[in-house]
Design a protein around this motif. Sequence first.
Motif, PDB file in Angstrom:
ATOM      1  N   TYR A 251     -25.079  18.908  65.331  1.00 30.47           N
ATOM      2  CA  TYR A 251     -25.126  16.943  65.786  1.00 30.47           C
ATOM      3  C   TYR A 251     -25.691  16.828  67.543  1.00 30.47           C
ATOM      4  O   TYR A 251     -24.911  17.634  68.098  1.00 30.47           O
ATOM      5  CB  TYR A 251     -24.511  16.907  65.030  1.00 30.47           C
ATOM      6  N   ASP A 252     -25.959  15.770  66.978  1.00 31.03           N
ATOM      7  CA  ASP A 252     -26.144  15.241  69.362  1.00 31.03           C
ATOM      8  C   ASP A 252     -25.633  13.835  68.913  1.00 31.03           C
ATOM      9  O   ASP A 252     -25.506  12.797  67.665  1.00 31.03           O
ATOM     10  CB  ASP A 252     -27.875  15.072  69.077  1.00 31.03           C
ATOM     11  N   LEU A 253     -24.701  13.525  69.872  1.00 30.85           N
ATOM     12  CA  LEU A 253     -23.761  12.281  70.063  1.00 30.85           C
ATOM     13  C   LEU A 253     -24.383  11.452  71.086  1.00 30.85           C
ATOM     14  O   LEU A 253     -24.235  12.001  71.627  1.00 30.85           O
ATOM     15  CB  LEU A 253     -22.625  12.376  69.461  1.00 30.85           C
ATOM     16  N   ARG A 254     -25.305  10.308  70.861  1.00 33.87           N
ATOM     17  CA  ARG A 254     -24.938   9.383  72.111  1.00 33.87           C
ATOM     18  C   ARG A 254     -24.664   8.128  71.917  1.00 33.87           C
ATOM     19  O   ARG A 254     -24.761   7.878  71.133  1.00 33.87           O
ATOM     20  CB  ARG A 254     -27.174   8.917  72.230  1.00 33.87           C
ATOM     21  N   SER A 255     -24.197   7.460  73.353  1.00 36.66           N
ATOM     22  CA  SER A 255     -23.235   6.084  72.863  1.00 36.66           C
ATOM     23  C   SER A 255     -23.573   5.148  74.049  1.00 36.66           C
ATOM     24  O   SER A 255     -24.272   5.455  75.245  1.00 36.66           O
ATOM     25  CB  SER A 255     -21.894   6.887  73.598  1.00 36.66           C
ATOM     26  N   GLU A 275     -15.980  13.073  73.962  1.00 36.72           N
ATOM     27  CA  GLU A 275     -16.116  11.742  74.827  1.00 36.72           C
ATOM     28  C   GLU A 275     -17.639  12.110  75.514  1.00 36.72           C
ATOM     29  O   GLU A 275     -18.743  13.126  75.138  1.00 36.72           O
ATOM     30  CB  GLU A 275     -15.798  11.915  76.751  1.00 36.72           C
ATOM     31  N   THR A 276     -18.520  10.231  75.379  1.00 37.91           N
ATOM     32  CA  THR A 276     -19.755  10.781  75.437  1.00 37.91           C
ATOM     33  C   THR A 276     -19.728   9.061  75.879  1.00 37.91           C
ATOM     34  O   THR A 276     -18.813   7.916  75.887  1.00 37.91           O
ATOM     35  CB  THR A 276     -21.148   9.974  74.255  1.00 37.91           C
ATOM     36  N   ASP A 290     -27.250  10.316  77.420  1.00 36.34           N
ATOM     37  CA  ASP A 290     -27.878  12.082  77.365  1.00 36.34           C
ATOM     38  C   ASP A 290     -26.867  11.664  76.122  1.00 36.34           C
ATOM     39  O   ASP A 290     -25.947  11.212  75.117  1.00 36.34           O
ATOM     40  CB  ASP A 290     -26.486  12.456  78.539  1.00 36.34           C
ATOM     41  N   ALA A 291     -27.289  13.341  75.201  1.00 30.98           N
ATOM     42  CA  ALA A 291     -26.268  13.642  74.189  1.00 30.98           C
ATOM     43  C   ALA A 291     -25.366  14.641  74.407  1.00 30.98           C
ATOM     44  O   ALA A 291     -25.579  14.786  75.287  1.00 30.98           O
ATOM     45  CB  ALA A 291     -27.526  13.889  73.051  1.00 30.98           C
TER      46      ALA A 291
END
Length: 362
Positions: A251-255, A275-276, A290-291
């Motif tokens: 997975y990739d998380l971006r906030s 944390e993102t 950024d991911a």
Amino acid sequence: MSASRARPVPAGLGQRLDLGLRRLVPRGTRALTVLVLVTVLIGLAVWRLPDYTPLVTFIVPLGVSSLILRPRQLSWFVVFVLFVLALVVPTQPDLTIRIGVSVTVMFGFGLMILLSSFRRTELGVGGLQGESMFVDLRDRILRQGGIPELPPEWYAASELRSAGGTPFAGDFVVAARLGDRLEVAVVDVSGKGAGAGTRALLLSGAIGGLLSALPAEEFLEAANTFLLRQDWDEGFATAIHLSLDLRTGRYDLRSAGHPPAALREAGSGRWRVIETEGPVLGLVEGATYDAVSGLMRHGDAMLLYTDGMVETRTRDIALGIDKMLGQAERLLRGEFEGGAQRLIESIGSRNDDRALLLVNRR
């Protein structure tokens, strides 16, 4: 009798009258015509049969007209009803205080409808039609938040609650499946309840289109550009974007200024915060996001949520996250199906919009 000699059955009288009415009266004015006729009949009944027809009967066409007539028709019809009412009042045998109060109440009611018709003129639709439009838009938001069909080893569910229980909210979830990838965004528009609902209606459609049309790394940047171009007084939103490979669990998380996601690792049985960081949507031109990457193994679960789940006026967001994860540990232990609903109903501020997404790899 042979079929060649058979005569067609003539249409009934009711069908002929209906056909004649459709030819004589345009479709857009049929309701107005019927209401005018009803008002005239009520006026005649009040004049000729005052003992059997009270003046308050004029409330009926006024109330019905506010629901079905177009705004321009409504204003003229209200004036017409009040004019007929003014004509028949002097014909009453006894002009008592009770009659005077009734007339005053009906004129006040008519004035309220008249003022509402001026407001509806900006929208251009009548009461029931306008309400049906908003209900349709609300249903579209809920459909966009629906999770697409996933492989058997994956479970995902989203829940939404609005401030004050209204059907419109500033928080929403959009999801799309692109081949073997699941793309999900949880968004929190500035404001809350019905006040933020109108902005959420527009933004959810745009976000849904961008989510399914752009690569994952470009999604938040495009959403930020879209919001900057809207020039809203409260033109910002927070969002968190999950791009999940359904084959491998990567997975990739971006906030974008959003509360961090939480991951439960089956090996340890504990929840941890991922944390993102990234700027809020609609504030910084040319922002980049950024991911943070990772892997969801079998038994793992992830939570994406809005700040209404963890933040209140009297509680810091960090303490709120700890409380939410404590509740998740208690409510989701061993059973994730239906967990999103259980969790959102047990925690969060009832005075703020709340959205929650739960993803579990079985």
